[in-house]
Design an enzyme around this catalytic site. Structure first.
Site, PDB file in Angstrom:
ATOM      1  N   CYS A   1      -4.106  10.641  -0.329  1.00  0.00           N
ATOM      2  CA  CYS A   1      -3.628   9.261  -0.402  1.00  0.00           C
ATOM      3  C   CYS A   1      -3.487   8.596   0.959  1.00  0.00           C
ATOM      4  O   CYS A   1      -3.183   7.407   1.033  1.00  0.00           O
ATOM      5  CB  CYS A   1      -2.288   9.215  -1.113  1.00  0.00           C
TER       6      CYS A   1
ATOM      7  N   CYS B   1       2.769  15.355  -2.647  1.00  0.00           N
ATOM      8  CA  CYS B   1       3.793  14.770  -1.777  1.00  0.00           C
ATOM      9  C   CYS B   1       4.741  15.853  -1.282  1.00  0.00           C
ATOM     10  O   CYS B   1       5.172  15.824  -0.127  1.00  0.00           O
ATOM     11  CB  CYS B   1       4.571  13.695  -2.520  1.00  0.00           C
TER      12      CYS B   1
HETATM   13 FE1  FES Z   1       0.073   5.237  -1.639  1.00  0.00          FE
HETATM   14 FE2  FES Z   1       1.204   7.662  -1.498  1.00  0.00          FE
HETATM   15  S1  FES Z   1      -0.568   7.051  -2.500  1.00  0.00           S
HETATM   16  S2  FES Z   1       1.927   5.770  -0.837  1.00  0.00           S
HETATM   17 FE1  FES Z   2       0.582  10.719  -1.470  1.00  0.00          FE
HETATM   18 FE2  FES Z   2       3.016  10.735  -2.316  1.00  0.00          FE
HETATM   19  S1  FES Z   2       1.319   9.764  -3.226  1.00  0.00           S
HETATM   20  S2  FES Z   2       2.284  11.531  -0.476  1.00  0.00           S
END
Ligand code: FES
Ligand code: FES
Length: 127
Positions: free
Chosen positions: A37, A106
């Site tokens: 991301c 994450c």
């Molecule tokens: Fe956008 Fe993590 S995917 S903030």
């Molecule tokens: Fe990528 Fe949370 S969506 S760090």
């Protein structure tokens, strides 16, 4: 998607946001990015002569789960030795925060940030 209460708590009241002077020899910095991301997390540990983490700070440019994961980790590592800190896994973090599967990366970011900071500390010790 709904965030768990714990995620919202850490997101709204993040613990230990900020930075230490990275040139301080007792400060270790771990900077990691999530390829999935593009989010970035910086974790800093202040480590005493006995290898115990006395303080921790983070700065995360990312989603709520990434912020919550790093906030949680700054609380967990305090008072731990660097070896104990590296035993914290993304599974521990994801369970504590009740992260859904799509948000597991994450918590991996937070685990990787601890390892990166400890590696930084070790390389500083050897230089
Ligand atoms: Fe956008 Fe993590 S995917 S903030
Ligand atoms: Fe990528 Fe949370 S969506 S760090």
């Amino acid at each position: 998607m709904a965030y768990s209460e714990k995620v919202i708590d850490h997101y709204e009241n993040p613990r230990n946001v900020g930075a230490f002077d990275k040139n301080d020899p007792t400060v270790a910095t771990g900077m990691v990015g999530a390829p999935a991301c593009g989010d970035v997390m910086r974790l800093q540990l202040k480590i005493n002569d006995d290898g115990v983490i006395e303080d921790a700070k983070f700065k995360t440019y990312g989603c709520g789960s990434a912020i919550a994961s790093s906030s949680l980790v700054t609380e967990w590592v305090k008072g731990k030795s660097i070896d104990e800190a590296t035993t914290i896994t993304n599974t521990d973090i994801a369970q504590e925060l009740a992260l859904p599967p799509v948000k597991i990366h994450c918590s991996i970011l937070a685990e990787d940030a601890i390892k990166a900071a400890v590696n930084d500390y070790k390389s500083k010790q050897n230089s």
